[in-house]
Design a protein around this motif. Sequence first.
Motif, mmCIF file in Angstrom:
data_model
loop_
_atom_site.group_PDB
_atom_site.id
_atom_site.type_symbol
_atom_site.label_atom_id
_atom_site.label_comp_id
_atom_site.label_asym_id
_atom_site.label_seq_id
_atom_site.Cartn_x
_atom_site.Cartn_y
_atom_site.Cartn_z
ATOM 1 N N ALA A 273 21.396 -32.143 45.358
ATOM 2 C CA ALA A 273 22.265 -31.739 46.464
ATOM 3 C C ALA A 273 23.365 -32.762 46.720
ATOM 4 O O ALA A 273 24.509 -32.403 47.022
ATOM 5 C CB ALA A 273 21.435 -31.538 47.731
ATOM 6 N N GLU A 302 14.423 -24.541 43.325
ATOM 7 C CA GLU A 302 14.545 -25.366 44.529
ATOM 8 C C GLU A 302 15.758 -26.288 44.446
ATOM 9 O O GLU A 302 16.504 -26.451 45.425
ATOM 10 C CB GLU A 302 13.274 -26.192 44.719
ATOM 11 C CG GLU A 302 13.291 -27.077 45.943
ATOM 12 C CD GLU A 302 12.039 -27.924 46.085
ATOM 13 O OE1 GLU A 302 11.936 -28.679 47.077
ATOM 14 O OE2 GLU A 302 11.169 -27.855 45.185
ATOM 15 N N ARG A 305 18.952 -24.179 44.852
ATOM 16 C CA ARG A 305 19.140 -23.785 46.255
ATOM 17 C C ARG A 305 19.635 -24.959 47.089
ATOM 18 O O ARG A 305 20.486 -24.796 47.971
ATOM 19 C CB ARG A 305 17.834 -23.249 46.839
ATOM 20 C CG ARG A 305 17.420 -21.883 46.327
ATOM 21 C CD ARG A 305 16.297 -21.306 47.182
ATOM 22 N NE ARG A 305 15.758 -20.081 46.598
ATOM 23 C CZ ARG A 305 14.692 -20.034 45.805
ATOM 24 N NH1 ARG A 305 14.032 -21.167 45.516
ATOM 25 N NH2 ARG A 305 14.271 -18.899 45.307
ATOM 26 N N SER A 306 19.125 -26.144 46.812
ATOM 27 C CA SER A 306 19.557 -27.315 47.584
ATOM 28 C C SER A 306 21.034 -27.611 47.348
ATOM 29 O O SER A 306 21.749 -28.032 48.266
ATOM 30 C CB SER A 306 18.698 -28.534 47.227
ATOM 31 O OG SER A 306 19.022 -29.066 45.937
ATOM 32 N N GLU A 309 23.044 -24.966 49.286
ATOM 33 C CA GLU A 309 23.001 -25.261 50.720
ATOM 34 C C GLU A 309 23.927 -26.412 51.075
ATOM 35 O O GLU A 309 24.618 -26.370 52.095
ATOM 36 C CB GLU A 309 21.561 -25.579 51.132
ATOM 37 C CG GLU A 309 20.637 -24.357 51.116
ATOM 38 C CD GLU A 309 19.172 -24.729 51.256
ATOM 39 O OE1 GLU A 309 18.884 -25.942 51.433
ATOM 40 O OE2 GLU A 309 18.316 -23.825 51.198
ATOM 41 N N ALA A 310 23.957 -27.456 50.245
ATOM 42 C CA ALA A 310 24.840 -28.590 50.519
ATOM 43 C C ALA A 310 26.307 -28.195 50.402
ATOM 44 O O ALA A 310 27.158 -28.692 51.157
ATOM 45 C CB ALA A 310 24.523 -29.740 49.563
ATOM 46 N N ARG A 312 27.584 -25.378 51.196
ATOM 47 C CA ARG A 312 27.982 -24.477 52.282
ATOM 48 C C ARG A 312 27.486 -24.904 53.652
ATOM 49 O O ARG A 312 27.721 -24.194 54.627
ATOM 50 C CB ARG A 312 27.466 -23.073 51.963
ATOM 51 C CG ARG A 312 27.992 -22.524 50.648
ATOM 52 C CD ARG A 312 27.521 -21.120 50.365
ATOM 53 N NE ARG A 312 26.080 -21.010 50.261
ATOM 54 C CZ ARG A 312 25.435 -20.186 49.440
ATOM 55 N NH1 ARG A 312 26.141 -19.416 48.617
ATOM 56 N NH2 ARG A 312 24.127 -20.132 49.414
ATOM 57 N N ALA A 313 26.848 -26.059 53.763
ATOM 58 C CA ALA A 313 26.262 -26.489 55.030
ATOM 59 C C ALA A 313 27.323 -26.620 56.118
ATOM 60 O O ALA A 313 28.407 -27.164 55.888
ATOM 61 C CB ALA A 313 25.543 -27.817 54.841
ATOM 62 N N ASP A 314 26.998 -26.120 57.300
ATOM 63 C CA ASP A 314 27.939 -26.184 58.422
ATOM 64 C C ASP A 314 28.259 -27.614 58.828
ATOM 65 O O ASP A 314 29.349 -27.892 59.341
ATOM 66 C CB ASP A 314 27.361 -25.436 59.631
ATOM 67 C CG ASP A 314 27.289 -23.926 59.409
ATOM 68 O OD1 ASP A 314 28.043 -23.428 58.542
ATOM 69 O OD2 ASP A 314 26.487 -23.268 60.091
ATOM 70 N N TYR A 341 21.499 -16.673 45.844
ATOM 71 C CA TYR A 341 22.668 -17.438 46.265
ATOM 72 C C TYR A 341 23.491 -16.786 47.374
ATOM 73 O O TYR A 341 24.343 -17.447 47.973
ATOM 74 C CB TYR A 341 23.580 -17.689 45.061
ATOM 75 C CG TYR A 341 22.990 -18.615 44.032
ATOM 76 C CD1 TYR A 341 22.836 -19.972 44.287
ATOM 77 C CD2 TYR A 341 22.586 -18.139 42.783
ATOM 78 C CE1 TYR A 341 22.298 -20.833 43.332
ATOM 79 C CE2 TYR A 341 22.050 -18.991 41.827
ATOM 80 C CZ TYR A 341 21.904 -20.329 42.103
ATOM 81 O OH TYR A 341 21.374 -21.179 41.165
#
Length: 380
Positions: A273, A302, A305-306, A309-310, A312-314, A341
Amino acid sequence: MAQDTRFRVRYRLLADDARDAEQRAKGIALEQTVEIPGDIVPAGYIAEEILGQVEEITAVGGKAYEVVVSYSPDSAGSEVIQLINVIFGNSSIQQNIRVIGFDPGPVIRERFAGARFGIAGLRARTGRTRGGLISPVIKPQGSTVKQLADIARRCALGGADIVKDDHGLANQAFAPFEERVRAVSDAVGEANAQTGGSSLYFVNVTGYSGSPVEEAFRAKEAGAGGVLLMPGLMGFGVVQALARDPAFDLPIMTHPSFTGAFVLTPETGLSHALMYGVLQRLAGSDISVFPNVGGRFGFSAEECRSIAEACRADDGIGRAMMPSPGGGMSVERAGDMVAMYGEDVVFLLGGSLLRAGDAMADAVRAMRDAVDSAGDTAGG
Protein backbone atom coordinates in the motif's frame (compact mmCIF):
# COMPACT_ATOMS: atom_id res chain seq x y z
CA MET A 1 7.36 24.04 15.24
CA ALA A 2 4.60 22.50 17.36
CA GLN A 3 4.62 18.75 17.86
CA ASP A 4 1.24 18.21 16.16
CA THR A 5 2.63 19.46 12.83
CA ARG A 6 5.08 16.55 12.58
CA PHE A 7 4.61 13.65 10.17
CA ARG A 8 4.79 10.10 11.43
CA VAL A 9 6.13 6.87 9.97
CA ARG A 10 5.26 3.42 11.30
CA TYR A 11 7.98 0.80 10.96
CA ARG A 12 7.90 -2.92 11.69
CA LEU A 13 11.25 -4.27 12.81
CA LEU A 14 12.77 -7.41 14.27
CA ALA A 15 14.64 -7.19 17.58
CA ASP A 16 15.95 -9.58 20.21
CA ASP A 17 13.91 -7.99 23.01
CA ALA A 18 12.21 -4.75 24.06
CA ARG A 19 15.51 -3.05 24.89
CA ASP A 20 16.95 -3.96 21.51
CA ALA A 21 13.77 -2.69 19.83
CA GLU A 22 14.16 0.65 21.61
CA GLN A 23 17.76 0.96 20.47
CA ARG A 24 16.82 0.08 16.90
CA ALA A 25 14.00 2.65 16.94
CA LYS A 26 16.35 5.36 18.21
CA GLY A 27 18.81 4.32 15.53
CA ILE A 28 16.17 4.86 12.83
CA ALA A 29 15.34 8.30 14.25
CA LEU A 30 19.01 9.29 14.05
CA GLU A 31 19.71 7.65 10.69
CA GLN A 32 16.78 9.24 8.93
CA THR A 33 17.57 12.77 10.06
CA VAL A 34 20.88 13.95 11.53
CA GLU A 35 22.91 10.80 10.69
CA ILE A 36 25.35 11.33 13.56
CA PRO A 37 25.74 9.64 16.96
CA GLY A 38 23.14 10.68 19.49
CA ASP A 39 25.65 12.07 21.99
CA ILE A 40 26.84 14.75 19.57
CA VAL A 41 23.47 15.98 18.28
CA PRO A 42 23.54 19.78 18.75
CA ALA A 43 21.18 21.08 21.41
CA GLY A 44 18.30 23.38 20.57
CA TYR A 45 16.54 23.35 17.20
CA ILE A 46 18.36 20.32 15.79
CA ALA A 47 17.84 18.10 18.85
CA GLU A 48 14.33 19.30 19.60
CA GLU A 49 12.91 19.69 16.10
CA ILE A 50 14.97 18.06 13.34
CA LEU A 51 15.95 14.85 15.14
CA GLY A 52 13.39 12.09 14.66
CA GLN A 53 11.39 11.36 17.80
CA VAL A 54 10.44 7.82 18.84
CA GLU A 55 6.80 7.99 19.94
CA GLU A 56 5.64 4.37 20.16
CA ILE A 57 7.16 0.91 20.55
CA THR A 58 4.74 -2.03 20.52
CA ALA A 59 5.51 -5.75 20.62
CA VAL A 60 3.41 -7.53 17.98
CA GLY A 61 4.49 -11.13 18.43
CA GLY A 62 7.67 -13.15 18.29
CA LYS A 63 10.59 -10.81 17.70
CA ALA A 64 8.50 -8.29 15.77
CA TYR A 65 7.86 -4.76 17.00
CA GLU A 66 6.04 -1.79 15.53
CA VAL A 67 7.54 1.62 16.19
CA VAL A 68 6.33 5.10 15.31
CA VAL A 69 8.87 7.83 14.65
CA SER A 70 7.81 11.43 14.06
CA TYR A 71 9.72 13.88 11.91
CA SER A 72 9.72 17.61 11.36
CA PRO A 73 8.37 18.91 8.04
CA ASP A 74 11.44 21.14 8.06
CA SER A 75 13.58 18.06 7.41
CA ALA A 76 11.61 17.23 4.26
CA GLY A 77 10.98 20.65 2.77
CA SER A 78 8.65 20.46 -0.24
CA GLU A 79 10.55 17.91 -2.36
CA VAL A 80 9.09 14.45 -2.68
CA ILE A 81 12.57 12.96 -3.05
CA GLN A 82 13.68 14.39 0.29
CA LEU A 83 10.41 13.41 1.97
CA ILE A 84 10.89 9.80 0.88
CA ASN A 85 14.53 10.07 1.93
CA VAL A 86 13.39 10.96 5.45
CA ILE A 87 10.74 8.24 5.48
CA PHE A 88 13.10 5.45 4.47
CA GLY A 89 16.48 6.56 3.12
CA ASN A 90 19.48 5.00 4.84
CA SER A 91 17.31 2.70 6.95
CA SER A 92 16.22 0.94 3.76
CA ILE A 93 19.75 -0.42 3.55
CA GLN A 94 19.52 -1.99 6.99
CA GLN A 95 18.08 -5.44 7.60
CA ASN A 96 14.70 -6.29 9.12
CA ILE A 97 13.04 -2.86 8.89
CA ARG A 98 9.85 -2.36 6.89
CA VAL A 99 7.69 0.76 6.46
CA ILE A 100 4.03 -0.09 7.04
CA GLY A 101 2.34 3.25 7.73
CA PHE A 102 2.56 6.99 7.05
CA ASP A 103 0.63 9.90 8.58
CA PRO A 104 1.53 13.10 6.72
CA GLY A 105 0.26 15.54 9.32
CA PRO A 106 -1.14 18.97 8.38
CA VAL A 107 2.02 20.63 7.04
CA ILE A 108 3.10 17.86 4.66
CA ARG A 109 -0.51 17.51 3.53
CA GLU A 110 -0.54 21.21 2.65
CA ARG A 111 2.84 21.17 0.88
CA PHE A 112 2.12 18.17 -1.35
CA ALA A 113 -0.89 18.66 -3.61
CA GLY A 114 -0.76 15.15 -5.07
CA ALA A 115 -2.55 14.30 -8.31
CA ARG A 116 -3.53 17.13 -10.63
CA PHE A 117 -6.47 15.17 -12.04
CA GLY A 118 -7.31 12.24 -9.81
CA ILE A 119 -10.42 10.15 -10.38
CA ALA A 120 -12.78 13.01 -11.23
CA GLY A 121 -10.31 14.63 -13.62
CA LEU A 122 -9.62 11.37 -15.43
CA ARG A 123 -13.32 10.77 -15.90
CA ALA A 124 -13.71 14.27 -17.30
CA ARG A 125 -10.84 13.80 -19.77
CA THR A 126 -12.02 10.38 -20.96
CA GLY A 127 -15.72 11.20 -20.94
CA ARG A 128 -16.35 8.00 -18.93
CA THR A 129 -18.69 9.11 -16.15
CA ARG A 130 -19.15 5.67 -14.61
CA GLY A 131 -17.62 2.22 -14.66
CA GLY A 132 -14.03 1.08 -14.76
CA LEU A 133 -11.74 2.54 -17.42
CA ILE A 134 -10.40 0.19 -20.09
CA SER A 135 -6.75 0.60 -21.06
CA PRO A 136 -5.23 -1.63 -23.77
CA VAL A 137 -1.43 -1.74 -23.92
CA ILE A 138 0.24 -1.43 -27.32
CA LYS A 139 2.98 -4.05 -27.66
CA PRO A 140 5.11 -6.11 -28.12
CA GLN A 141 8.59 -4.65 -28.15
CA GLY A 142 10.08 -5.12 -31.60
CA SER A 143 6.95 -3.95 -33.44
CA THR A 144 7.31 -1.20 -36.01
CA VAL A 145 5.82 2.24 -35.59
CA LYS A 146 3.18 1.37 -38.20
CA GLN A 147 2.22 -1.81 -36.37
CA LEU A 148 1.95 -0.04 -33.03
CA ALA A 149 -0.12 2.77 -34.52
CA ASP A 150 -2.46 0.23 -36.11
CA ILE A 151 -2.98 -1.53 -32.76
CA ALA A 152 -3.67 1.81 -31.10
CA ARG A 153 -6.15 2.80 -33.80
CA ARG A 154 -8.08 -0.46 -33.44
CA CYS A 155 -8.20 -0.08 -29.66
CA ALA A 156 -9.49 3.48 -29.91
CA LEU A 157 -12.11 2.44 -32.47
CA GLY A 158 -13.26 -0.16 -29.94
CA GLY A 159 -13.84 2.52 -27.33
CA ALA A 160 -10.72 2.22 -25.17
CA ASP A 161 -10.54 4.96 -22.56
CA ILE A 162 -6.74 4.96 -22.45
CA VAL A 163 -4.36 3.47 -25.00
CA LYS A 164 -0.95 3.22 -23.38
CA ASP A 165 2.53 2.40 -24.50
CA ASP A 166 4.02 -0.76 -23.10
CA HIS A 167 6.70 0.26 -20.58
CA GLY A 168 9.27 -1.55 -22.75
CA LEU A 169 8.82 0.94 -25.59
CA ALA A 170 11.53 3.57 -25.18
CA ASN A 171 13.63 4.97 -28.04
CA GLN A 172 14.70 1.77 -29.77
CA ALA A 173 15.55 1.77 -33.44
CA PHE A 174 12.49 -0.28 -34.37
CA ALA A 175 10.12 2.41 -32.96
CA PRO A 176 11.94 5.66 -32.13
CA PHE A 177 10.27 7.87 -29.54
CA GLU A 178 9.47 10.93 -31.65
CA GLU A 179 8.22 8.94 -34.63
CA ARG A 180 6.16 6.58 -32.47
CA VAL A 181 4.53 9.37 -30.49
CA ARG A 182 3.47 11.26 -33.58
CA ALA A 183 2.16 8.21 -35.40
CA VAL A 184 0.23 6.74 -32.48
CA SER A 185 -1.15 10.14 -31.45
CA ASP A 186 -2.40 10.67 -35.00
CA ALA A 187 -3.92 7.17 -35.13
CA VAL A 188 -5.81 7.64 -31.87
CA GLY A 189 -6.91 11.12 -32.91
CA GLU A 190 -8.26 9.82 -36.22
CA ALA A 191 -10.15 7.04 -34.45
CA ASN A 192 -11.67 9.55 -32.02
CA ALA A 193 -12.77 11.73 -34.93
CA GLN A 194 -14.41 8.72 -36.53
CA THR A 195 -16.24 7.51 -33.40
CA GLY A 196 -16.74 10.73 -31.47
CA GLY A 197 -14.82 9.12 -28.61
CA SER A 198 -12.25 10.49 -26.20
CA SER A 199 -9.52 7.86 -26.08
CA LEU A 200 -6.30 9.15 -24.55
CA TYR A 201 -2.86 8.00 -25.67
CA PHE A 202 -0.38 7.68 -22.78
CA VAL A 203 3.24 7.85 -23.94
CA ASN A 204 6.01 6.00 -22.13
CA VAL A 205 8.65 8.58 -21.19
CA THR A 206 12.04 7.17 -20.18
CA GLY A 207 14.38 10.14 -20.24
CA TYR A 208 16.55 8.80 -23.07
CA SER A 209 17.47 12.37 -24.03
CA GLY A 210 18.64 13.24 -20.53
CA SER A 211 15.51 15.24 -19.72
CA PRO A 212 12.32 13.26 -19.14
CA VAL A 213 10.40 16.45 -18.38
CA GLU A 214 11.27 17.88 -21.80
CA GLU A 215 10.36 14.56 -23.43
CA ALA A 216 6.97 14.65 -21.71
CA PHE A 217 6.32 18.13 -23.09
CA ARG A 218 7.34 17.00 -26.57
CA ALA A 219 4.89 14.13 -26.28
CA LYS A 220 2.17 16.59 -25.33
CA GLU A 221 2.97 18.79 -28.32
CA ALA A 222 2.69 15.71 -30.58
CA GLY A 223 -0.81 14.97 -29.33
CA ALA A 224 -0.37 12.68 -26.31
CA GLY A 225 -3.20 12.61 -23.80
CA GLY A 226 -1.03 11.53 -20.88
CA VAL A 227 2.30 9.99 -19.93
CA LEU A 228 3.54 6.76 -18.41
CA LEU A 229 6.48 7.13 -15.99
CA MET A 230 8.58 4.58 -14.08
CA PRO A 231 9.53 6.23 -10.77
CA GLY A 232 11.41 3.13 -9.63
CA LEU A 233 13.91 3.81 -12.43
CA MET A 234 13.79 7.57 -12.99
CA GLY A 235 12.80 8.77 -9.52
CA PHE A 236 9.66 10.23 -8.00
CA GLY A 237 10.96 13.75 -8.58
CA VAL A 238 10.09 13.56 -12.28
CA VAL A 239 6.51 12.67 -11.42
CA GLN A 240 6.30 15.59 -9.01
CA ALA A 241 7.84 18.04 -11.48
CA LEU A 242 5.24 17.25 -14.14
CA ALA A 243 2.30 17.03 -11.75
CA ARG A 244 3.14 20.45 -10.29
CA ASP A 245 3.65 22.20 -13.62
CA PRO A 246 0.38 23.83 -14.74
CA ALA A 247 1.74 24.13 -18.27
CA PHE A 248 1.92 20.34 -18.60
CA ASP A 249 -1.68 19.65 -17.66
CA LEU A 250 -1.79 15.98 -18.66
CA PRO A 251 -2.61 13.00 -16.42
CA ILE A 252 0.22 10.76 -15.24
CA MET A 253 0.27 6.98 -14.96
CA THR A 254 3.08 5.36 -12.95
CA HIS A 255 4.45 1.88 -13.64
CA PRO A 256 5.94 -0.50 -11.01
CA SER A 257 9.04 -1.58 -12.94
CA PHE A 258 12.11 -2.02 -10.70
CA THR A 259 10.11 -1.62 -7.46
CA GLY A 260 9.49 -5.29 -6.67
CA ALA A 261 12.50 -5.59 -4.38
CA PHE A 262 10.94 -2.98 -2.09
CA VAL A 263 7.81 -5.03 -1.36
CA LEU A 264 8.44 -8.73 -1.89
CA THR A 265 10.36 -9.52 1.31
CA PRO A 266 8.07 -9.22 4.35
CA GLU A 267 10.85 -8.23 6.76
CA THR A 268 12.23 -5.33 4.72
CA GLY A 269 11.20 -2.60 2.28
CA LEU A 270 7.73 -1.06 2.25
CA SER A 271 4.21 -2.40 2.37
CA HIS A 272 2.42 -2.78 -0.94
CA ALA A 273 0.00 0.00 0.00
CA LEU A 274 2.87 2.39 0.78
CA MET A 275 4.77 1.74 -2.44
CA TYR A 276 1.92 1.63 -4.95
CA GLY A 277 -0.59 3.83 -3.17
CA VAL A 278 0.85 6.35 -0.74
CA LEU A 279 4.12 7.22 -2.51
CA GLN A 280 2.47 7.49 -5.92
CA ARG A 281 -0.10 9.94 -4.51
CA LEU A 282 2.63 11.92 -2.77
CA ALA A 283 4.48 12.35 -6.06
CA GLY A 284 1.37 13.33 -8.01
CA SER A 285 0.43 10.27 -10.04
CA ASP A 286 -3.17 9.98 -11.25
CA ILE A 287 -3.05 6.24 -12.00
CA SER A 288 -0.90 3.65 -10.24
CA VAL A 289 -0.18 0.40 -12.09
CA PHE A 290 0.54 -2.75 -10.07
CA PRO A 291 0.47 -6.53 -10.66
CA ASN A 292 -3.00 -8.00 -10.35
CA VAL A 293 -3.85 -10.97 -8.17
CA GLY A 294 -3.81 -14.28 -10.01
CA GLY A 295 -1.15 -13.18 -12.47
CA ARG A 296 2.47 -14.17 -12.85
CA PHE A 297 3.80 -11.86 -10.11
CA GLY A 298 2.26 -13.41 -7.03
CA PHE A 299 0.54 -10.44 -5.35
CA SER A 300 -2.24 -11.62 -3.04
CA ALA A 301 -5.83 -10.39 -3.08
CA GLU A 302 -5.25 -8.74 0.30
CA GLU A 303 -2.17 -6.88 -0.99
CA CYS A 304 -4.00 -5.73 -4.12
CA ARG A 305 -6.96 -4.50 -2.09
CA SER A 306 -4.63 -2.58 0.21
CA ILE A 307 -3.09 -0.83 -2.80
CA ALA A 308 -6.50 0.13 -4.21
CA GLU A 309 -7.61 1.41 -0.81
CA ALA A 310 -4.49 3.56 -0.44
CA CYS A 311 -4.97 4.99 -3.94
CA ARG A 312 -8.52 6.06 -3.15
CA ALA A 313 -8.46 6.70 0.61
CA ASP A 314 -10.31 9.86 1.64
CA ASP A 315 -7.51 10.75 4.06
CA GLY A 316 -4.71 10.29 1.51
CA ILE A 317 -2.59 13.08 0.04
CA GLY A 318 -4.52 15.27 -2.41
CA ARG A 319 -7.08 13.86 -4.82
CA ALA A 320 -7.93 10.18 -4.83
CA MET A 321 -6.22 8.40 -7.70
CA MET A 322 -7.12 5.33 -9.75
CA PRO A 323 -5.53 1.96 -9.08
CA SER A 324 -4.65 0.03 -12.22
CA PRO A 325 -4.24 -3.74 -11.80
CA GLY A 326 -2.39 -5.34 -14.69
CA GLY A 327 -2.44 -8.96 -15.75
CA GLY A 328 -5.10 -11.61 -15.87
CA MET A 329 -7.93 -9.35 -17.04
CA SER A 330 -10.42 -11.04 -19.37
CA VAL A 331 -14.12 -10.99 -20.20
CA GLU A 332 -14.52 -14.10 -18.06
CA ARG A 333 -12.87 -12.44 -15.05
CA ALA A 334 -14.58 -9.06 -15.44
CA GLY A 335 -17.21 -9.80 -12.81
CA ASP A 336 -14.66 -10.85 -10.22
CA MET A 337 -12.43 -7.87 -10.96
CA VAL A 338 -15.26 -5.34 -10.71
CA ALA A 339 -16.43 -6.96 -7.48
CA MET A 340 -12.91 -6.71 -6.10
CA TYR A 341 -11.92 -3.21 -7.24
CA GLY A 342 -15.19 -1.36 -7.81
CA GLU A 343 -15.77 1.28 -10.47
CA ASP A 344 -12.92 3.73 -9.89
CA VAL A 345 -10.21 1.64 -11.49
CA VAL A 346 -8.25 1.35 -14.74
CA PHE A 347 -8.17 -2.21 -16.12
CA LEU A 348 -5.14 -2.97 -18.28
CA LEU A 349 -5.44 -5.30 -21.26
CA GLY A 350 -2.29 -6.81 -22.70
CA GLY A 351 -1.57 -10.19 -24.24
CA SER A 352 -5.19 -11.35 -24.14
CA LEU A 353 -6.17 -8.45 -26.38
CA LEU A 354 -3.51 -9.16 -29.00
CA ARG A 355 -4.94 -12.65 -29.52
CA ALA A 356 -7.97 -10.98 -31.12
CA GLY A 357 -5.89 -9.81 -34.09
CA ASP A 358 -8.02 -8.00 -36.65
CA ALA A 359 -10.99 -8.23 -34.26
CA MET A 360 -9.19 -6.19 -31.61
CA ALA A 361 -11.79 -3.41 -31.63
CA ASP A 362 -14.51 -5.98 -30.99
CA ALA A 363 -12.47 -7.40 -28.11
CA VAL A 364 -12.25 -3.97 -26.49
CA ARG A 365 -16.01 -3.51 -26.90
CA ALA A 366 -16.62 -6.92 -25.36
CA MET A 367 -14.49 -5.98 -22.37
CA ARG A 368 -16.35 -2.69 -22.04
CA ASP A 369 -19.68 -4.51 -22.08
CA ALA A 370 -18.46 -7.07 -19.54
CA VAL A 371 -17.19 -4.42 -17.14
CA ASP A 372 -20.37 -2.36 -17.46
CA SER A 373 -22.58 -5.41 -17.01
CA ALA A 374 -20.65 -6.45 -13.91
CA GLY A 375 -20.96 -2.94 -12.56
CA ASP A 376 -24.72 -2.89 -13.15
CA THR A 377 -25.05 -6.21 -11.35
CA ALA A 378 -22.98 -5.04 -8.40
CA GLY A 379 -24.88 -1.77 -8.24
CA GLY A 380 -28.25 -3.47 -8.47
